[in-house]
Design a protein around this motif. Structure first.
Motif, PDB file in Angstrom:
ATOM      1  N   ALA A  60      40.090  33.029  53.428  1.00  0.00           N
ATOM      2  CA  ALA A  60      38.938  33.328  52.580  1.00  0.00           C
ATOM      3  C   ALA A  60      38.494  34.768  52.807  1.00  0.00           C
ATOM      4  CB  ALA A  60      37.797  32.371  52.878  1.00  0.00           C
ATOM      5  N   PHE A  61      38.100  35.430  51.726  1.00  0.00           N
ATOM      6  CA  PHE A  61      37.650  36.815  51.773  1.00  0.00           C
ATOM      7  C   PHE A  61      36.277  36.919  51.127  1.00  0.00           C
ATOM      8  CE2 PHE A  61      42.242  36.976  51.761  1.00  0.00           C
ATOM      9  CZ  PHE A  61      42.546  37.982  52.655  1.00  0.00           C
ATOM     10  N   VAL A  62      35.473  37.840  51.655  1.00  0.00           N
ATOM     11  CA  VAL A  62      34.220  38.226  51.019  1.00  0.00           C
ATOM     12  C   VAL A  62      34.356  39.710  50.716  1.00  0.00           C
ATOM     13  CG1 VAL A  62      31.717  38.465  51.266  1.00  0.00           C
ATOM     14  CG2 VAL A  62      32.891  36.501  52.313  1.00  0.00           C
ATOM     15  N   ALA A  63      34.099  40.068  49.456  1.00  0.00           N
ATOM     16  CA  ALA A  63      34.255  41.455  49.036  1.00  0.00           C
ATOM     17  C   ALA A  63      33.134  41.836  48.079  1.00  0.00           C
ATOM     18  CB  ALA A  63      35.613  41.638  48.346  1.00  0.00           C
ATOM     19  N   ARG A  64      32.980  43.133  47.884  1.00  0.00           N
ATOM     20  CA  ARG A  64      32.078  43.660  46.863  1.00  0.00           C
ATOM     21  C   ARG A  64      32.925  44.493  45.918  1.00  0.00           C
ATOM     22  NH1 ARG A  64      27.174  42.429  46.967  1.00  0.00           N
ATOM     23  NH2 ARG A  64      26.453  43.952  45.482  1.00  0.00           N
ATOM     24  N   PHE A  65      32.745  44.230  44.629  1.00  0.00           N
ATOM     25  CA  PHE A  65      33.490  44.980  43.623  1.00  0.00           C
ATOM     26  C   PHE A  65      32.605  45.117  42.397  1.00  0.00           C
ATOM     27  CE2 PHE A  65      36.748  45.367  40.233  1.00  0.00           C
ATOM     28  CZ  PHE A  65      37.339  46.527  40.683  1.00  0.00           C
ATOM     29  N   LEU A  66      32.436  46.350  41.946  1.00  0.00           N
ATOM     30  CA  LEU A  66      31.589  46.664  40.795  1.00  0.00           C
ATOM     31  C   LEU A  66      30.181  46.092  40.976  1.00  0.00           C
ATOM     32  CD1 LEU A  66      34.137  46.101  37.885  1.00  0.00           C
ATOM     33  CD2 LEU A  66      33.484  48.255  38.984  1.00  0.00           C
ATOM     34  N   GLY A  67      29.668  46.224  42.203  1.00  0.00           N
ATOM     35  CA  GLY A  67      28.301  45.813  42.487  1.00  0.00           C
ATOM     36  C   GLY A  67      28.091  44.322  42.649  1.00  0.00           C
ATOM     37  N   ARG A  68      29.150  43.546  42.606  1.00  0.00           N
ATOM     38  CA  ARG A  68      29.028  42.092  42.732  1.00  0.00           C
ATOM     39  C   ARG A  68      29.731  41.611  43.994  1.00  0.00           C
ATOM     40  NH1 ARG A  68      28.396  39.164  37.552  1.00  0.00           N
ATOM     41  NH2 ARG A  68      27.828  40.736  36.025  1.00  0.00           N
ATOM     42  N   GLU A  69      29.138  40.611  44.636  1.00  0.00           N
ATOM     43  CA  GLU A  69      29.818  39.984  45.760  1.00  0.00           C
ATOM     44  C   GLU A  69      30.820  38.973  45.216  1.00  0.00           C
ATOM     45  OE1 GLU A  69      28.156  38.683  49.803  1.00  0.00           O
ATOM     46  OE2 GLU A  69      28.263  36.803  48.642  1.00  0.00           O
ATOM     47  N   LEU A  70      32.025  39.032  45.742  1.00  0.00           N
ATOM     48  CA  LEU A  70      33.078  38.098  45.363  1.00  0.00           C
ATOM     49  C   LEU A  70      33.494  37.305  46.585  1.00  0.00           C
ATOM     50  CD1 LEU A  70      35.384  40.516  43.321  1.00  0.00           C
ATOM     51  CD2 LEU A  70      33.674  38.935  42.410  1.00  0.00           C
ATOM     52  N   ARG A  71      33.627  36.012  46.414  1.00  0.00           N
ATOM     53  CA  ARG A  71      34.132  35.132  47.466  1.00  0.00           C
ATOM     54  C   ARG A  71      35.339  34.415  46.877  1.00  0.00           C
ATOM     55  NH1 ARG A  71      30.821  34.038  51.793  1.00  0.00           N
ATOM     56  NH2 ARG A  71      28.834  35.144  51.695  1.00  0.00           N
ATOM     57  N   TYR A  72      36.448  34.525  47.571  1.00  0.00           N
ATOM     58  CA  TYR A  72      37.659  33.906  47.057  1.00  0.00           C
ATOM     59  C   TYR A  72      38.563  33.524  48.218  1.00  0.00           C
ATOM     60  CZ  TYR A  72      39.179  38.765  47.619  1.00  0.00           C
ATOM     61  OH  TYR A  72      39.437  40.012  48.117  1.00  0.00           O
ATOM     62  N   THR A  73      39.417  32.568  47.958  1.00  0.00           N
ATOM     63  CA  THR A  73      40.384  32.108  48.950  1.00  0.00           C
ATOM     64  C   THR A  73      41.772  32.312  48.383  1.00  0.00           C
ATOM     65  OG1 THR A  73      38.843  30.452  49.788  1.00  0.00           O
ATOM     66  CG2 THR A  73      41.174  30.140  50.322  1.00  0.00           C
ATOM     67  N   TYR A  74      42.601  32.957  49.171  1.00  0.00           N
ATOM     68  CA  TYR A  74      43.999  33.161  48.805  1.00  0.00           C
ATOM     69  C   TYR A  74      44.870  32.170  49.556  1.00  0.00           C
ATOM     70  CZ  TYR A  74      44.026  37.667  46.273  1.00  0.00           C
ATOM     71  OH  TYR A  74      43.892  38.659  45.347  1.00  0.00           O
ATOM     72  N   ALA A  75      45.897  31.673  48.869  1.00  0.00           N
ATOM     73  CA  ALA A  75      46.942  30.874  49.496  1.00  0.00           C
ATOM     74  C   ALA A  75      48.191  31.742  49.560  1.00  0.00           C
ATOM     75  CB  ALA A  75      47.225  29.613  48.678  1.00  0.00           C
ATOM     76  N   ILE A  76      48.840  31.759  50.691  1.00  0.00           N
ATOM     77  CA  ILE A  76      50.073  32.537  50.854  1.00  0.00           C
ATOM     78  C   ILE A  76      51.199  31.752  50.180  1.00  0.00           C
ATOM     79  CG2 ILE A  76      51.658  33.622  52.491  1.00  0.00           C
ATOM     80  CD1 ILE A  76      48.638  34.668  52.471  1.00  0.00           C
ATOM     81  N   VAL A  77      51.870  32.400  49.213  1.00  0.00           N
ATOM     82  CA  VAL A  77      52.952  31.720  48.490  1.00  0.00           C
ATOM     83  C   VAL A  77      54.319  32.314  48.826  1.00  0.00           C
ATOM     84  CG1 VAL A  77      51.459  30.923  46.631  1.00  0.00           C
ATOM     85  CG2 VAL A  77      52.645  33.124  46.400  1.00  0.00           C
ATOM     86  N   GLU A  78      54.331  33.496  49.444  1.00  0.00           N
ATOM     87  CA  GLU A  78      55.592  34.113  49.890  1.00  0.00           C
ATOM     88  C   GLU A  78      55.279  35.015  51.072  1.00  0.00           C
ATOM     89  OE1 GLU A  78      58.433  37.615  48.189  1.00  0.00           O
ATOM     90  OE2 GLU A  78      58.029  35.967  46.800  1.00  0.00           O
ATOM     91  N   HIS A  79      56.116  34.942  52.105  1.00  0.00           N
ATOM     92  CA  HIS A  79      55.940  35.818  53.259  1.00  0.00           C
ATOM     93  C   HIS A  79      57.312  36.068  53.867  1.00  0.00           C
ATOM     94  CE1 HIS A  79      54.389  36.647  57.537  1.00  0.00           C
ATOM     95  NE2 HIS A  79      54.240  37.726  56.807  1.00  0.00           N
ATOM     96  N   THR A  80      57.809  37.294  53.669  1.00  0.00           N
ATOM     97  CA  THR A  80      59.097  37.716  54.206  1.00  0.00           C
ATOM     98  C   THR A  80      58.891  39.080  54.858  1.00  0.00           C
ATOM     99  OG1 THR A  80      59.853  38.993  52.281  1.00  0.00           O
ATOM    100  CG2 THR A  80      60.232  36.597  52.214  1.00  0.00           C
TER     101      THR A  80
END
Length: 152
Positions: A60-80
């Motif tokens: 899960a990440f917390v970020a600010r972009f264009l003045g808005r707080e964004l909360r999102y979760t990434y799933a790893i789908v490829e890792h080499t």
């Protein structure tokens, strides 16, 4: 659906040459714990599944972009050793972020950071502006990564 009615698709890719071996770049950049150090907009990273990073890991990440707080979760789908691909498992709109690592003959690394997605809601309306802002932010983030790794 007509072509003009199709939702705007974001596809932003930036490349940077980093004067470090590919293993060093990939190890550092692929570790989500380091993201707040080189992504200007990311303030927090929380592992949703236990490390180490592997296919299926969620972060899960917390970020600010264009003045808005964004909360999102990434799933790893490829890792080499040559790539990392993450897709939103939860967040404001579907997004895929990929890192590509290419070893160059002189021992440097060409890293490509690409973000692709289909904005929704307010983001859809301002997609052209979002594309410009994402390109600018991604360029700055890769430059920061380059500076961190080349200083080490």
């Amino acid at each position: 659906m007509t072509e003009s009615a199709a939702p705007p698709r974001l596809d932003v890719g930036v490349t940077e040459m980093i004067l470090c071996p590919v293993e060093v770049v990939a190890d550092y950049a692929s570790d989500p714990t380091h993201a707040p150090e080189w992504y200007a907009n990311i303030s927090e990273v929380v592992w949703q599944t236990p490390p180490p990073l592997q296919v299926g890991t969620e972060v899960a990440f917390v970020a600010r972009f264009l003045g808005r707080e964004l909360r999102y979760t990434y799933a790893i789908v490829e890792h080499t050793p040559e790539s990392l691909v993450m897709r939103t498992a939860q967040g404001p709109f579907p997004m895929e972020t990929s890192y590509g690592y290419e070893s160059m003959p002189d021992g440097t690394t060409r890293m490509t950071l690409r973000n692709r997605g289909t904005p929704s809601g307010f983001s859809r309306v301002v997609a052209p502006f979002v594309r410009i802002a994402m390109t600018r932010a991604t360029s700055k983030d890769l430059a920061a990564l380059k500076q961190i790794l080349e200083r080490a």
